[in-house]
Design a protein around this motif. Structure first.
Motif, short mmCIF file in Angstrom:
data_model
loop_
_atom_site.label_atom_id
_atom_site.label_comp_id
_atom_site.label_asym_id
_atom_site.label_seq_id
_atom_site.Cartn_x
_atom_site.Cartn_y
_atom_site.Cartn_z
N LYS A 16 1.79 -1.53 -8.41
CA LYS A 16 2.15 -1.07 -7.06
C LYS A 16 1.03 -0.14 -6.59
N PHE A 17 0.43 -0.51 -5.45
CA PHE A 17 -0.76 0.21 -4.99
C PHE A 17 -0.54 0.80 -3.61
N ARG A 18 -1.21 1.94 -3.37
CA ARG A 18 -1.18 2.56 -2.04
C ARG A 18 -2.01 1.72 -1.06
N ASP A 19 -1.70 1.86 0.21
CA ASP A 19 -2.40 1.10 1.24
C ASP A 19 -3.71 1.82 1.60
N GLU A 20 -4.58 1.95 0.63
CA GLU A 20 -5.84 2.68 0.84
C GLU A 20 -6.91 2.08 -0.06
#
Ligand SMILES: Cc1cc2nc3c(=O)[nH]c(=O)nc-3n(C[C@H](O)[C@H](O)[C@H](O)COP(=O)(O)O)c2cc1C
Length: 177
Positions: A16-20
């Motif tokens: 799960k990754f941040r939108d950055e």
């Protein structure tokens, strides 16, 4: 504990990754570390393909999903929203190409963790690059047809806590006299 050993032991696959997007400097450090992975006869046969265009990553995600052994829901992203996609290819003309590629993949995930970038190793690159579409992409990218897909690494900033590692199996290490 030694910092490198600590890094190896605390790296976990993140899904799960941040939108950055990760920084160019982090990416450069990770990629350069990958090029220092040991390879058979020091031949440095692998290539690391870097994709950051979100639309291209989306296309590759659907392509990767198409090789899942069991039907996968359309909205399932096998790259987990990772912002940077690395694909490791290796030259099948070399006897150690699979090991060479895996060696690079291992260094990439550990180097990522060392600079605070989360990663996940993702499979099915062989399916992709042995297909007609994969061969056409190699041609488009100017990479010889003898290259095969070994694996992907997705990169980004973690949007979740790292899970606890599974306990290591007791008979992992086998001493022989
Ligand atoms: C050859 C290989 C293929 C893998 N393929 C996938 C994959 O397709 N999708 C995925 O989510 N994780 C994949 N992984 C990650 C493993 O599931 C993960 O390393 C394992 O569960 C141990 O967890 P850890 O990396 O957090 O220690 C792969 C790992 C390896 C080495």
């Amino acid at each position: 504990m030694n910092e490198t050993i600590e890094n190896i032991k605390t790296r976990r696959s993140i899904r799960k990754f941040r939108d950055e997007q990760i920084s160019d400097e982090e990416l450069k450090t990770i990629l350069e570390a990958g090029t220092y992975a040991p390879t058979g006869r020091g031949a440095q046969s692998p290539k690391i393909v870097v994709i950051q265009n979100p639309e291209t990553i989306k296309e590759f995600s659907a392509w990767n999903r198409s090789y899942f052994p069991n039907e996968m829901p359309e909205d399932m992203d096998p790259f987990y929203g990772g912002k940077t996609l690395l694909i490791v290819l290796a030259n099948s003309e070399l006897p150690t190409y699979v090991e060479d590629g895996a060696s690079v993949l291992s260094v990439l995930v550990n180097a990522s963790h060392a600079v605070g970038v989360a990663s996940c190793w993702v499979h099915r690159a062989r399916d992709e690059f042995s297909s007609k579409k994969g061969k056409a992409l190699l041609k488009e990218w100017g990479i010889p047809e003898s290259y095969e897909g070994i694996g992907h690494v997705v990169l980004g900033y973690a949007d979740t806590e790292a899970p606890e590692p599974q306990p290591r199996k007791e008979d992992y290490i086998h001493y022989v006299d």
